[in-house]
Design a protein around this motif. Structure first.
Motif, short mmCIF file in Angstrom:
data_model
loop_
_atom_site.label_atom_id
_atom_site.label_comp_id
_atom_site.label_asym_id
_atom_site.label_seq_id
_atom_site.Cartn_x
_atom_site.Cartn_y
_atom_site.Cartn_z
N GLY A 1 0.78 -1.22 0.00
CA GLY A 1 0.00 0.00 0.00
C GLY A 1 0.82 1.27 0.00
N ILE A 2 0.37 2.24 0.79
CA ILE A 2 0.99 3.57 0.81
C ILE A 2 2.41 3.50 1.36
CG2 ILE A 2 0.85 5.86 1.85
CD1 ILE A 2 -2.25 5.44 1.76
N GLY A 3 2.64 2.63 2.36
CA GLY A 3 3.99 2.51 2.93
C GLY A 3 5.00 2.05 1.90
N LEU A 4 4.66 1.03 1.13
CA LEU A 4 5.56 0.53 0.10
C LEU A 4 5.73 1.55 -1.01
CD1 LEU A 4 7.29 -1.72 -1.07
CD2 LEU A 4 5.22 -2.76 -2.00
N ALA A 5 4.64 2.23 -1.39
CA ALA A 5 4.72 3.26 -2.43
C ALA A 5 5.63 4.40 -1.99
CB ALA A 5 3.33 3.79 -2.75
N LEU A 6 5.58 4.77 -0.71
CA LEU A 6 6.47 5.80 -0.18
C LEU A 6 7.92 5.37 -0.35
CD1 LEU A 6 7.33 8.25 1.59
CD2 LEU A 6 6.89 6.79 3.59
N CYS A 7 8.23 4.13 0.04
CA CYS A 7 9.60 3.63 -0.06
C CYS A 7 10.09 3.66 -1.50
CB CYS A 7 9.68 2.21 0.49
SG CYS A 7 9.34 2.08 2.25
N LYS B 1 21.07 7.34 14.93
CA LYS B 1 20.12 8.43 14.71
C LYS B 1 19.01 7.94 13.78
CE LYS B 1 22.00 10.19 10.42
NZ LYS B 1 21.87 11.30 9.49
N LEU B 2 17.86 8.57 13.88
CA LEU B 2 16.77 8.39 12.93
C LEU B 2 16.40 9.77 12.42
CD1 LEU B 2 14.09 5.86 14.31
CD2 LEU B 2 15.57 5.58 12.32
N ASP B 3 16.43 9.95 11.11
CA ASP B 3 16.08 11.24 10.54
C ASP B 3 14.57 11.36 10.30
OD1 ASP B 3 18.79 12.53 10.01
OD2 ASP B 3 19.04 10.58 9.05
N TYR B 4 13.96 10.26 9.85
CA TYR B 4 12.52 10.25 9.57
C TYR B 4 11.91 8.97 10.11
CZ TYR B 4 13.36 14.06 6.26
OH TYR B 4 13.72 15.26 5.69
N LEU B 5 10.82 9.13 10.83
CA LEU B 5 10.04 7.99 11.29
C LEU B 5 8.62 8.16 10.77
CD1 LEU B 5 9.45 5.46 12.93
CD2 LEU B 5 9.35 6.87 15.00
N TYR B 6 8.27 7.35 9.77
CA TYR B 6 6.94 7.40 9.17
C TYR B 6 6.04 6.41 9.92
CZ TYR B 6 8.46 10.22 5.17
OH TYR B 6 8.93 11.24 4.36
N LEU B 7 5.04 6.95 10.60
CA LEU B 7 4.13 6.16 11.43
C LEU B 7 2.91 5.80 10.57
CD1 LEU B 7 4.65 8.60 14.36
CD2 LEU B 7 5.61 6.29 14.24
N ASN B 8 3.08 4.76 9.76
CA ASN B 8 2.13 4.45 8.71
C ASN B 8 1.30 3.20 8.97
OD1 ASN B 8 1.22 4.56 5.73
ND2 ASN B 8 2.21 2.55 5.87
N ALA B 9 1.77 2.31 9.83
CA ALA B 9 1.04 1.06 10.08
C ALA B 9 -0.34 1.35 10.65
CB ALA B 9 1.82 0.17 11.04
N GLY B 10 -1.33 0.61 10.20
CA GLY B 10 -2.67 0.82 10.71
C GLY B 10 -3.62 -0.28 10.27
N SER C 1 0.74 5.23 -4.97
CA SER C 1 1.79 6.19 -5.31
C SER C 1 1.28 7.61 -5.21
CB SER C 1 2.32 5.91 -6.72
OG SER C 1 3.38 6.81 -7.04
N ASN C 2 0.07 7.86 -5.71
CA ASN C 2 -0.53 9.18 -5.58
C ASN C 2 -0.80 9.52 -4.11
OD1 ASN C 2 -0.55 9.24 -8.36
ND2 ASN C 2 -2.76 9.03 -8.58
N GLY C 3 -1.28 8.52 -3.37
CA GLY C 3 -1.59 8.74 -1.96
C GLY C 3 -0.38 9.08 -1.12
N ALA C 4 0.80 8.68 -1.59
CA ALA C 4 2.04 8.95 -0.85
C ALA C 4 2.60 10.34 -1.13
CB ALA C 4 3.08 7.89 -1.21
N GLU C 5 1.92 11.11 -1.95
CA GLU C 5 2.45 12.42 -2.38
C GLU C 5 2.82 13.31 -1.20
OE1 GLU C 5 3.74 15.43 -4.93
OE2 GLU C 5 3.22 13.34 -5.40
N ALA C 6 1.93 13.46 -0.22
CA ALA C 6 2.22 14.34 0.92
C ALA C 6 3.37 13.79 1.76
CB ALA C 6 0.98 14.53 1.77
N LEU C 7 3.47 12.47 1.87
CA LEU C 7 4.58 11.86 2.61
C LEU C 7 5.92 12.20 1.96
CD1 LEU C 7 3.00 8.32 3.12
CD2 LEU C 7 3.42 9.99 4.93
N VAL C 8 5.95 12.12 0.63
CA VAL C 8 7.18 12.44 -0.11
C VAL C 8 7.47 13.93 -0.04
CG1 VAL C 8 8.29 12.37 -2.37
CG2 VAL C 8 6.85 10.46 -1.64
N VAL D 1 -7.67 6.05 -1.44
CA VAL D 1 -6.69 5.22 -2.14
C VAL D 1 -7.16 3.78 -2.17
CG1 VAL D 1 -4.27 4.51 -2.22
CG2 VAL D 1 -4.87 6.72 -1.25
N MET D 2 -6.96 3.11 -3.28
CA MET D 2 -7.32 1.70 -3.39
C MET D 2 -6.17 0.85 -2.85
SD MET D 2 -10.26 2.15 -4.52
CE MET D 2 -10.73 0.43 -4.67
#
Length: 342
Positions: free
Chosen positions: A13-19, A84-93, A266-273, A227-228
């Protein structure tokens, strides 16, 4: 120095698309960690990413945000791997399979609320939550508390005076104040646990900024739009595949009239990117950054004010701290029983 990025729920989903999109921007400048519950699916996701980006640094971590012990063990592993962690995306749900009101659905198809109905499920969905082995409500534990505990555990690698780190929550347009109750933060007595959990994450993001900005840690919230994904397909679990196929042209048509129907991960990840390229200290803590797609398929991100306030966010933070203390005590008692059975 490579930026370290950890994404929960990254196997689909969105997590994989973000990566995928982050690696497409800079596959060699990142250390990417996929934190997932199902390691078989995580390995498949890693293989897919490496097939497209052979030089990428992609690591795996087992993490189940619904489990207190899993979160603590995963956090210990993270602190051993990274300084260090620069970004932590809290996406699981998760969203439990809902009760679907068929009559309300077909009424909505011919009403002025058709777009809202599809985008949020408002008026047609109620849900029945479960309970985790830790005794927490499943949706609350997975979507909110597990991530809160993870942040608390990772303070040593997230908080530094000489640099900034960023938390990014995947929220929803379904985050409604009306579904949330400070006296019932786990939503034990309601039938909208998903909406309650997403509103709680919006509040928590604001509270985290209050607590941690002076330590260089900033928090933001995004909405991916409609998002589908597997989560979406789970809304109508009894629908046969051909019916989804029939609905898709309707969704594409609706997108000509609204920008919230992003449709693809991929579109849904736009704001994350988009947030990945921003200075976190310049962002509005009261804004939710929405992934939007025009009728012609152009992606962009846009901030919209959230229906949240400082007082409620601070009270939620205090309640979560109290719950954290209770869960740690409970975990210690369990560990004592394991090591010293009666």
């Amino acid at each position: 120095m490579k930026k370290v990025v950890l994404v929960t729920g990254a196997n689909s989903g969105i997590g994989l698309a973000l990566c995928e999109r982050l690696l497409s921007q800079d596959s060699e400048g990142l250390q990417l960690c996929l934190a997932c519950r199902n390691m078989q699916r995580a390995q498949a996701a890693r293989s897919a990413l490496l097939a497209s980006h052979p030089a990428a640094h992609v690591h795996l971590l087992q993490l189940d945000t619904s489990s207190v012990s899993s979160v603590i063990i995963a956090a210990q592993e993270i602190k051993l791997r990274y300084d260090k962690l620069d970004y932590l995306y809290l996406n699981a749900g998760i969203m439990p399979n809902p009760q679907f009101d068929v009559k309300a659905f077909f009424r909505g198809l011919v009403s002025s609320k058709i777009i809202t109905m599809f985008a949020t499920g408002e008026g047609i969905l109620t849900q029945k939550d479960g309970v985790t082995p830790d005794g927490l409500q499943d949706v609350f534990a997975t979507n909110v508390f597990g991530h809160f505990l993870l942040i608390r555990e990772l303070e040593p690698v997230l908080c530094h005076a000489d640099r900034t780190s960023q938390l990014v929550w995947t929220s929803s347009s379904n985050a409604h104040r009306s579904a949330f109750n400070l006296e019932d933060i786990q939503h034990q007595r309601g039938n909208q646990p998903y909406s309650s959990s997403k509103y709680a994450s919006d509040l928590l993001s604001l509270a985290l900024n209050t607590q941690y900005n002076k330590q260089g840690l900033y928090s933001s919230v995004i909405c991916p739009g409609f998002v589908m994904t597997n989560l979406t397909y789970g809304i109508l679990p009894a629908f046969p595949a051909f019916l989804w196929t029939l609905l898709m042209p309707i969704f594409w048509l609706i997108r000509m009239f609204t920008n919230t129907f992003t449709l693809t991960p991929s579109n849904g990840a736009e704001a994350l990117v988009w947030l990945f390229g921003q200075k976190p200290e310049s962002l509005d803590p009261f804004a939710k950054y929405h992934s939007l797609t025009s009728g012609l398929g152009n992606n962009y991100a846009q901030p919209r004010k959230m229906d949240i306030d400082l007082k409620t966010s601070d009270l939620l933070f205090e309640k979560l701290l109290q719950l954290e203390s209770e869960m740690r005590s409970q975990l210690k008692e369990k560990q004592k029983e394991v090591h010293h059975p009666i």
